[in-house]
Scaffold this active site. Structure first.
Site: not given
Length: 242
Positions: A12-13, A82-84, A143-144, A147, A179
């Site tokens: 995906r993405g 890439n997974a996140g 807020g991250q 991350y 983004y």
């Protein structure tokens, strides 16, 4: 030597765009996913790309998964980490579970996935490792904390691993996207999304294919002298210093 690419978060993405781009250039591609069987099956039918399911934070699952990929396609020559995930909250409200889940998937996976392929790459004296970090690993983001910490760690991981393996013909580079127009960004509230775009000098979100083009370059023979680099692709939103 055959070009075998393994892309985590690859159905995906951004991961899907990377997988498609590499396949179009002649790579045999394996896309790894964890949670969405329906999306993975649709991706497999549309692209013909092999898909594999495992948790990239699980060391044993990664070892067994890479063995399955190599049994089907051949030795992995190119790894795209890439997974996140995100589990956003301001730090004073963040739970230990939110912290650990993000660090496990986004940073521990650098170890679990890369450890599963690095010895083979060293033995063959060739490899390409491309780690997807983030603009928020460079500048931080409200807020991250979880991350941002994980994605900053990806940058340090990249630079150190590049130095250890350069003499073995293995390049290790990171990309820090800004983004990008993916499901993750689409899930953000419309007013927040509009505010994000207003802060990007080029006036739009990135296209996943634009990041995929950079990955394809770093995976190619033309990038043999490029290692330990951090490529920033964010439309001018944050100008990194080095």
């Amino acid at each position: 030597m055959a070009d075998i690419a393994l892309v985590t978060g690859g159905t995906r993405g951004l991961g899907a765009a990377i997988a498609r781009s590499l396949k179009a250039r002649g790579w045999a591609v394996a896309s790894v996913y964890h949670g969405n069987d329906g999306a993975a099956e649709l991706f497999r039918r549309e692209t013909g790309i092999s898909v594999f399911r495992w948790d990239v934070a699980d060391e044993e699952a990664c070892r067994e998964g890479v063995a399955a990929v190599e049994a089907e396609l051949g030795p992995v020559s190119t790894l795209i980490n890439n997974a996140g995930i995100t589990r956003d909250a301001t730090f004073h409200r963040m739970s230990w579970a939110q912290w650990r889940e993000v660090l496990s998937t986004n940073l521990d996976s650098m170890f679990t996935m890369t450890r599963a392929v690095i010895e083979g790459m060293r033995a063959r004296r060739f490899g390409r490792i491309i780690n997807i970090s983030s603009i928020n690993g460079q500048k931080g983001q409200v807020g991250q904390v979880n991350y941002s910490a994980a994605k900053a760690g990806v940058i340090g991981f990249t630079k150190a691993l590049a130095q250890e393996n350069a003499a073995r013909g293995i390049t290790v580079n990171a990309i820090c996207p800004g983004y990008v127009d993916t499901d993750m960004v689409a899930a953000v509230k419309e007013e927040v999304r509009a505010g994000v775009i207003a802060g990007i000098p080029v006036g739009r979100l990135g296209d996943p294919e634009e990041i995929a083009e950079a990955v394809a370059y770093l995976a190619s023979p033309k990038a043999a002298f490029c290692t330990g680099s951090v490529l920033t692709i964010n439309g001018g939103q944050y100008i990194a210093n080095g």
